[in-house]
Every structure is written in C-alpha cells, then in structure tokens.
Design a protein around this motif. Sequence first.
Motif, PDB file in Angstrom:
ATOM      1  N   ASP A 277       9.277  -6.351   5.834  1.00 12.46           N
ATOM      2  CA  ASP A 277      10.009  -5.611   4.795  1.00 12.46           C
ATOM      3  C   ASP A 277       9.591  -6.014   3.385  1.00 12.46           C
ATOM      4  N   LYS A 278       9.522  -7.300   3.121  1.00 12.74           N
ATOM      5  CA  LYS A 278       9.167  -7.778   1.778  1.00 12.74           C
ATOM      6  C   LYS A 278       7.755  -7.325   1.406  1.00 12.74           C
ATOM      7  N   ALA A 279       6.832  -7.467   2.337  1.00 11.79           N
ATOM      8  CA  ALA A 279       5.454  -7.043   2.081  1.00 11.79           C
ATOM      9  C   ALA A 279       5.389  -5.534   1.839  1.00 11.79           C
ATOM     10  N   MET A 280       6.190  -4.765   2.571  1.00  7.85           N
ATOM     11  CA  MET A 280       6.185  -3.317   2.369  1.00  7.85           C
ATOM     12  C   MET A 280       6.708  -2.978   0.975  1.00  7.85           C
ATOM     13  N   GLN A 281       7.741  -3.673   0.533  1.00  8.67           N
ATOM     14  CA  GLN A 281       8.230  -3.459  -0.836  1.00  8.67           C
ATOM     15  C   GLN A 281       7.140  -3.798  -1.853  1.00  8.67           C
ATOM     16  N   ASP A 282       6.432  -4.885  -1.619  1.00  6.43           N
ATOM     17  CA  ASP A 282       5.328  -5.276  -2.507  1.00  6.43           C
ATOM     18  C   ASP A 282       4.215  -4.229  -2.509  1.00  6.43           C
ATOM     19  N   VAL A 283       3.913  -3.690  -1.329  1.00  5.62           N
ATOM     20  CA  VAL A 283       2.888  -2.652  -1.205  1.00  5.62           C
ATOM     21  C   VAL A 283       3.309  -1.411  -1.980  1.00  5.62           C
ATOM     22  N   LEU A 284       4.543  -0.987  -1.813  1.00  6.39           N
ATOM     23  CA  LEU A 284       5.016   0.212  -2.514  1.00  6.39           C
ATOM     24  C   LEU A 284       4.971   0.015  -4.026  1.00  6.39           C
ATOM     25  N   HIS A 285       5.331  -1.173  -4.473  1.00  3.68           N
ATOM     26  CA  HIS A 285       5.270  -1.467  -5.908  1.00  3.68           C
ATOM     27  C   HIS A 285       3.823  -1.441  -6.407  1.00  3.68           C
ATOM     28  N   ALA A 286       2.938  -2.113  -5.677  1.00  2.00           N
ATOM     29  CA  ALA A 286       1.521  -2.145  -6.068  1.00  2.00           C
ATOM     30  C   ALA A 286       0.921  -0.740  -6.037  1.00  2.00           C
ATOM     31  N   TRP A 287       1.302   0.038  -5.031  1.00  4.25           N
ATOM     32  CA  TRP A 287       0.786   1.393  -4.870  1.00  4.25           C
ATOM     33  C   TRP A 287       1.187   2.281  -6.049  1.00  4.25           C
ATOM     34  N   THR A 288       2.475   2.273  -6.379  1.00  3.87           N
ATOM     35  CA  THR A 288       2.937   3.130  -7.471  1.00  3.87           C
ATOM     36  C   THR A 288       2.438   2.638  -8.824  1.00  3.87           C
ATOM     37  N   THR A 289       2.283   1.333  -8.970  1.00  9.40           N
ATOM     38  CA  THR A 289       1.753   0.791 -10.223  1.00  9.40           C
ATOM     39  C   THR A 289       0.301   1.229 -10.415  1.00  9.40           C
ATOM     40  N   LYS A 290      -0.470   1.175  -9.345  1.00  8.05           N
ATOM     41  CA  LYS A 290      -1.898   1.499  -9.456  1.00  8.05           C
ATOM     42  C   LYS A 290      -2.161   3.004  -9.506  1.00  8.05           C
ATOM     43  N   TYR A 291      -1.442   3.778  -8.680  1.00 11.21           N
ATOM     44  CA  TYR A 291      -1.766   5.197  -8.563  1.00 11.21           C
ATOM     45  C   TYR A 291      -0.725   6.141  -9.152  1.00 11.21           C
ATOM     46  N   GLY A 292       0.543   5.752  -9.169  1.00 12.31           N
ATOM     47  CA  GLY A 292       1.569   6.637  -9.730  1.00 12.31           C
ATOM     48  C   GLY A 292       1.401   8.057  -9.240  1.00 12.31           C
ATOM     49  N   ASN A 293       1.156   8.972 -10.138  1.00  9.32           N
ATOM     50  CA  ASN A 293       0.930  10.383  -9.785  1.00  9.32           C
ATOM     51  C   ASN A 293      -0.548  10.740  -9.778  1.00  9.32           C
ATOM     52  N   ASP A 294      -1.411   9.757  -9.757  1.00 11.58           N
ATOM     53  CA  ASP A 294      -2.845   9.974  -9.814  1.00 11.58           C
ATOM     54  C   ASP A 294      -3.392  10.312  -8.428  1.00 11.58           C
ATOM     55  N   PHE A 295      -4.611  10.835  -8.380  1.00  4.68           N
ATOM     56  CA  PHE A 295      -5.286  11.145  -7.120  1.00  4.68           C
ATOM     57  C   PHE A 295      -5.569   9.866  -6.344  1.00  4.68           C
ATOM     58  N   ALA A 296      -5.289   9.900  -5.059  1.00  3.64           N
ATOM     59  CA  ALA A 296      -5.584   8.750  -4.200  1.00  3.64           C
ATOM     60  C   ALA A 296      -5.842   9.237  -2.787  1.00  3.64           C
ATOM     61  N   THR A 297      -6.453   8.386  -2.000  1.00  3.69           N
ATOM     62  CA  THR A 297      -6.764   8.711  -0.606  1.00  3.69           C
ATOM     63  C   THR A 297      -6.101   7.701   0.318  1.00  3.69           C
ATOM     64  N   VAL A 298      -6.143   7.995   1.605  1.00  6.50           N
ATOM     65  CA  VAL A 298      -5.622   7.066   2.601  1.00  6.50           C
ATOM     66  C   VAL A 298      -6.409   5.756   2.548  1.00  6.50           C
ATOM     67  N   THR A 299      -7.705   5.837   2.272  1.00  5.91           N
ATOM     68  CA  THR A 299      -8.520   4.628   2.128  1.00  5.91           C
ATOM     69  C   THR A 299      -8.002   3.771   0.982  1.00  5.91           C
ATOM     70  N   ASN A 300      -7.612   4.414  -0.115  1.00  5.63           N
ATOM     71  CA  ASN A 300      -7.036   3.668  -1.239  1.00  5.63           C
ATOM     72  C   ASN A 300      -5.748   2.970  -0.809  1.00  5.63           C
ATOM     73  N   LEU A 301      -4.933   3.659  -0.033  1.00  8.83           N
ATOM     74  CA  LEU A 301      -3.693   3.051   0.449  1.00  8.83           C
ATOM     75  C   LEU A 301      -3.999   1.832   1.319  1.00  8.83           C
ATOM     76  N   ARG A 302      -4.940   1.983   2.248  1.00 10.70           N
ATOM     77  CA  ARG A 302      -5.309   0.853   3.109  1.00 10.70           C
ATOM     78  C   ARG A 302      -5.757  -0.334   2.269  1.00 10.70           C
ATOM     79  N   GLN A 303      -6.556  -0.068   1.248  1.00 13.50           N
ATOM     80  CA  GLN A 303      -7.047  -1.146   0.391  1.00 13.50           C
ATOM     81  C   GLN A 303      -5.903  -1.848  -0.342  1.00 13.50           C
ATOM     82  N   VAL A 304      -4.926  -1.079  -0.822  1.00 12.13           N
ATOM     83  CA  VAL A 304      -3.767  -1.677  -1.493  1.00 12.13           C
ATOM     84  C   VAL A 304      -2.959  -2.513  -0.506  1.00 12.13           C
TER      85      VAL A 304
END
Length: 183
Positions: free
Chosen positions: A82-109
């Motif tokens: 759970d904690k790691a997932m919260q961290d991932v969601l935070h990192a994901w939205t900080t890096k990509y927000g409403n910007d274009f991204a791919t599943v590969t980008n998600l895996r990398q984050v």
Amino acid sequence: MQYGDVSLSESMAEFSAGLYTEQTMQTRHLELSDNVEYVFKVPAKSDAALGSSSVYNSSSYVDIVYHKGAVVYHMLRRQIGDKAMQDVLHAWTTKYGNDFATVTNLRQVVEKTTGQNLTWFFKQWFEKKGKIQAEVSGRLVPDGDQWLVRLRFHQVDAAALKRFKLNGNVFPVGVGKIGRAHV
C-alpha cells in the motif's frame, strides 16, 4: 498514441475510485465487483491484453479496460504494498500529470519508486491476456459469528505466470456474510 494508454486513464480512474471507497468507506465492494464483472463476463476467447490494440475493438471493452484494468492495478498494489503504491501514484502524477505517457513509462516509475524489477508483471498483465488457469478448492470453517474460508490453490500452468500472489484479505462468501481467506 500507443496502444495500452487507455489503461493509464480509464483503468487507473476505476482503480482510484475503488481505492477511495476502500479507504473512506472501509469497503472493497467496488474492487470485488470489478473482479466479478471481468472474471464472469469475459470468456477467455474474448479476453485481450490491456496493452493490446485489440482491446479497442473488443465487444468486452468496458469489462477489460475498466474492470480488469482496475483489478490489475489492485494486484500491482498488493505486489508492491500500500505505501509503495501511494508513493508510485505520487511520483506518477508529479512526473506526468496530464502529459502524454505510456505503460512503459508507468513501469519505469513503479520500478524506480519501489526498486523492484516488475517487467514480469507488466508483461503478464499488459502484454498478455493475463487470465491464469488455476484450480481452487476450499471449505468453510465456522468461526463464531462468521466463517473462515480455507483455500488450496494450484496453478495449472506454472510456467505461464511464475509469480502470483493471492489476496488474503476479506472477500464475500455469501449474502451478508464476510469471511477471511487463509491461504
């Protein structure tokens, strides 16, 4: 636009709704109903990988993208915690927000945030159909005013998916009854 991007919006939105209801209402109803919708409504021959171009033309689009997709994100959450997932969601939205991204980008984050190599997970659930063949047997054991569900799980094709975590949390075992899974 690459195929599979729909899981970054629609699947993630459904997952987020399930996460919100779980945390604010103390119920996993939405997550469980997503799972049931996908498992019981999408026959194996109609299933598609979340990252596949065939998902867009599938007659099971809603069940695959919304329901299966949300369940895949919940499985990722269980895999990393759970904690790691919260961290991932935070990192994901900080890096990509409403910007274009791919599943590969998600895996990398996810991998950068958790320090885990999760290529196997993304290949299984975003590049392959994902459904596993398994045999499950179990029995109900009375435990005061509730029932324990004791399950035995056997993966038929162990080579297809080498890592699979069963969720040992609460799930419905009957109308109005809740049980605990002991695996």
